[in-house]
Design a protein around this motif. Structure first.
Motif, mmCIF file in Angstrom:
data_model
loop_
_atom_site.group_PDB
_atom_site.id
_atom_site.type_symbol
_atom_site.label_atom_id
_atom_site.label_comp_id
_atom_site.label_asym_id
_atom_site.label_seq_id
_atom_site.Cartn_x
_atom_site.Cartn_y
_atom_site.Cartn_z
ATOM 1 N N LYS A 147 74.530 40.224 94.802
ATOM 2 C CA LYS A 147 75.081 41.531 94.457
ATOM 3 C C LYS A 147 74.012 42.435 93.846
ATOM 4 N N ARG A 148 73.098 41.832 93.083
ATOM 5 C CA ARG A 148 72.003 42.625 92.518
ATOM 6 C C ARG A 148 71.101 43.154 93.625
ATOM 7 N N VAL A 149 70.787 42.293 94.569
ATOM 8 C CA VAL A 149 69.927 42.697 95.691
ATOM 9 C C VAL A 149 70.598 43.786 96.508
ATOM 10 N N LYS A 150 71.901 43.642 96.762
ATOM 11 C CA LYS A 150 72.616 44.663 97.544
ATOM 12 C C LYS A 150 72.585 46.007 96.829
ATOM 13 N N TYR A 151 72.797 45.974 95.513
ATOM 14 C CA TYR A 151 72.763 47.223 94.742
ATOM 15 C C TYR A 151 71.391 47.887 94.868
ATOM 16 N N LEU A 152 70.333 47.108 94.721
ATOM 17 C CA LEU A 152 68.990 47.665 94.795
ATOM 18 C C LEU A 152 68.682 48.201 96.187
ATOM 19 N N TYR A 153 69.095 47.483 97.219
ATOM 20 C CA TYR A 153 68.899 47.978 98.583
ATOM 21 C C TYR A 153 69.637 49.300 98.798
ATOM 22 N N ASP A 154 70.855 49.388 98.287
ATOM 23 C CA ASP A 154 71.626 50.633 98.421
ATOM 24 C C ASP A 154 70.910 51.785 97.729
ATOM 25 N N GLN A 155 70.341 51.511 96.542
ATOM 26 C CA GLN A 155 69.627 52.556 95.809
ATOM 27 C C GLN A 155 68.352 52.985 96.536
ATOM 28 N N VAL A 156 67.669 52.036 97.156
ATOM 29 C CA VAL A 156 66.476 52.377 97.939
ATOM 30 C C VAL A 156 66.867 53.215 99.154
ATOM 31 N N VAL A 212 61.075 39.696 96.764
ATOM 32 C CA VAL A 212 61.813 39.193 95.605
ATOM 33 C C VAL A 212 62.991 38.351 96.068
ATOM 34 N N LYS A 213 63.627 38.793 97.115
ATOM 35 C CA LYS A 213 64.794 38.086 97.656
ATOM 36 C C LYS A 213 64.444 36.650 98.061
ATOM 37 N N LYS A 214 63.187 36.442 98.465
ATOM 38 C CA LYS A 214 62.747 35.117 98.926
ATOM 39 C C LYS A 214 62.318 34.221 97.764
ATOM 40 N N MET A 215 62.124 34.821 96.575
ATOM 41 C CA MET A 215 61.641 34.045 95.432
ATOM 42 C C MET A 215 62.767 33.177 94.861
ATOM 43 N N LYS A 216 62.425 31.948 94.534
ATOM 44 C CA LYS A 216 63.411 31.031 93.961
ATOM 45 C C LYS A 216 63.437 31.112 92.438
ATOM 46 N N ASP A 224 53.158 33.197 97.428
ATOM 47 C CA ASP A 224 52.821 34.343 98.271
ATOM 48 C C ASP A 224 53.896 35.425 98.171
ATOM 49 N N ASN A 225 55.144 34.998 98.024
ATOM 50 C CA ASN A 225 56.235 35.983 97.877
ATOM 51 C C ASN A 225 56.053 36.809 96.603
ATOM 52 N N ARG A 226 55.630 36.127 95.506
ATOM 53 C CA ARG A 226 55.404 36.840 94.255
ATOM 54 C C ARG A 226 54.235 37.802 94.375
ATOM 55 N N VAL A 227 53.196 37.379 95.066
ATOM 56 C CA VAL A 227 52.021 38.239 95.253
ATOM 57 C C VAL A 227 52.398 39.489 96.039
ATOM 58 N N LYS A 228 53.181 39.327 97.100
ATOM 59 C CA LYS A 228 53.585 40.481 97.924
ATOM 60 C C LYS A 228 54.561 41.385 97.170
ATOM 61 N N TYR A 229 55.450 40.761 96.396
ATOM 62 C CA TYR A 229 56.354 41.571 95.563
ATOM 63 C C TYR A 229 55.544 42.467 94.634
ATOM 64 N N LEU A 239 58.116 37.868 80.924
ATOM 65 C CA LEU A 239 58.046 39.199 81.527
ATOM 66 C C LEU A 239 59.422 39.689 81.962
ATOM 67 N N ASN A 240 59.475 40.975 82.290
ATOM 68 C CA ASN A 240 60.696 41.505 82.892
ATOM 69 C C ASN A 240 60.975 40.795 84.213
ATOM 70 N N HIS A 241 62.240 40.602 84.493
ATOM 71 C CA HIS A 241 62.623 40.043 85.799
ATOM 72 C C HIS A 241 62.253 41.053 86.883
ATOM 73 N N PRO A 242 61.834 40.588 88.066
ATOM 74 C CA PRO A 242 61.502 41.523 89.153
ATOM 75 C C PRO A 242 62.591 42.546 89.436
ATOM 76 N N PHE A 243 63.860 42.133 89.322
ATOM 77 C CA PHE A 243 64.952 43.085 89.543
ATOM 78 C C PHE A 243 64.864 44.256 88.566
ATOM 79 N N GLU A 244 64.527 43.949 87.306
ATOM 80 C CA GLU A 244 64.452 44.990 86.285
ATOM 81 C C GLU A 244 63.315 45.966 86.578
ATOM 82 N N ASN A 245 62.162 45.439 86.959
ATOM 83 C CA ASN A 245 61.035 46.318 87.291
ATOM 84 C C ASN A 245 61.364 47.230 88.469
#
Length: 316
Positions: A11-20, A74-78, A85-90, A194-200
């Motif tokens: 739901k967090r990811v969907k919200y962020l995608y909608d905002q983008v 971020v979506k791929k990060m566990k 590599d996912n964190r680096v690209k994020y 650190l801040n969670h990637p979602f927060e940033n």
């Protein structure tokens, strides 16, 4: 934005995608060739403003792409602390979005400087905070912009994220630094927790939406200026006898608005409703319709209904 109200990461990811996806380009206030060729200072001013808006739209599309790519990784990060590599690209795309967001603020500053004719050179390097205190902005919307620039949300983007990417540690990556205090070695947790990637991501997205809100408000003012002073309109008049006459000349709206009450037209065919004026018969239109050139839709059109009588005009 408090992500605690979302129960799952999906739901967090969907919200962020909608905002983008809600990040949309600005109205570029484009002109037709005939309108561009008017040799007035107003046209020159608007054409310069359009160049800045076009530049802004390029940045906006790049920001949208960078945020989408960052969010996809971020979506791929566990785990938010993972070093993969996912964190680096994020982090890479987040940094790109941060720099472009700050660049977009500077383009907005250039647009304000151009439209309000503050006098700064396009090549001058000047602080946006100082710029918004310019005397030409007294009592104007930019005062609200300045208040926003001083908020915690914007300062996180401009100072914490931008400055850390440029001058210090990457604030999206963990570091295990230690320091010695009173003979005791302790970890410096601020570089680890650190801040969670979602927060940033959300902080940057909110900053961009706030900026686009300011820019759209300014562009509404620019567009009103364009409609009144620069757009060219075809004009047709409805005469008392019912005949509709097309004017061969093109009009600016502000000129038509100032003069529509004074329009009288020589009669091609004499009728009882005509008035004799300077040895010829004329009629006063009962309505005057205008529509922007080259437009088929009724987006830029309207009708003036004269209130003054023929005798009122002659008296004046």
């Amino acid at each position: 934005m408090n992500f605690d109200r979302f129960k799952t990461d999906e739901k967090r990811v969907k919200y962020l995608y909608d905002q983008v996806n809600n990040i949309t380009p600005l109205n570029e206030c484009r002109l037709y060739k005939e309108e561009q060729l008017q040799k007035t200072d107003d046209v020159l001013l608007l054409r310069n403003c359009i160049e800045w808006i076009i530049r802004a739209n390029t940045i906006i599309l790049n920001i949208k792409y960078a945020l989408s790519q960052s969010l996809a990784n971020v979506k791929k990060m566990k785990c938010s602390l993972e070093e993969t590599d996912n964190r680096v690209k994020y982090s890479y795309y987040l940094e790109d979005a941060v720099y472009r967001d700050i660049a977009l603020w500077d383009i907005y500053k250039q647009l304000l400087n151009e439209f309000y004719q503050c006098g700064y050179s396009k090549d001058d390097i000047y602080n946006i905070f100082i710029f918004l205190k310019h005397k030409k902005f007294e009592g104007r919307t930019p005062n609200n912009i300045l208040k926003y620039l001083e908020t915690e949300n914007h300062q996180i983007v401009r100072q914490t994220l931008r400055n850390s990417f440029a001058h210090s540690t990457d604030s999206t990556s963990t570091y295990i630094f230690h320091s010695k205090s009173n003979g005791t070695v302790k970890p410096e947790l601020k570089y680890f927790l650190l801040n969670h990637p979602f927060e940033n991501l959300n902080i940057i997205i909110e900053d961009i939406h706030k900026l686009l809100g300011f820019m759209n408000n300014t562009i509404k003012i620019i567009n009103n200026f364009r409609e009144a002073k620069i757009l060219l309109y075809n004009v047709s008049t409805t005469m008392p006898c019912g005949e509709i006459l097309e004017d061969k000349d093109l009009w600016n709206l502000y000129i038509l608005q100032d003069n529509f009450e004074k329009i009288i037209i020589p009669c091609e065919h004499y009728c009882k409703k005509a008035h004799k004026y300077n040895n010829t018969y004329v009629c006063k239109p009962i309505s005057i319709y205008y529509r922007r050139i080259n437009e088929s839709e009724h987006k830029y059109d309207g009708t003036f209904i004269p209130k003054l009588s023929f005798d009122d005009i002659v008296k004046d």
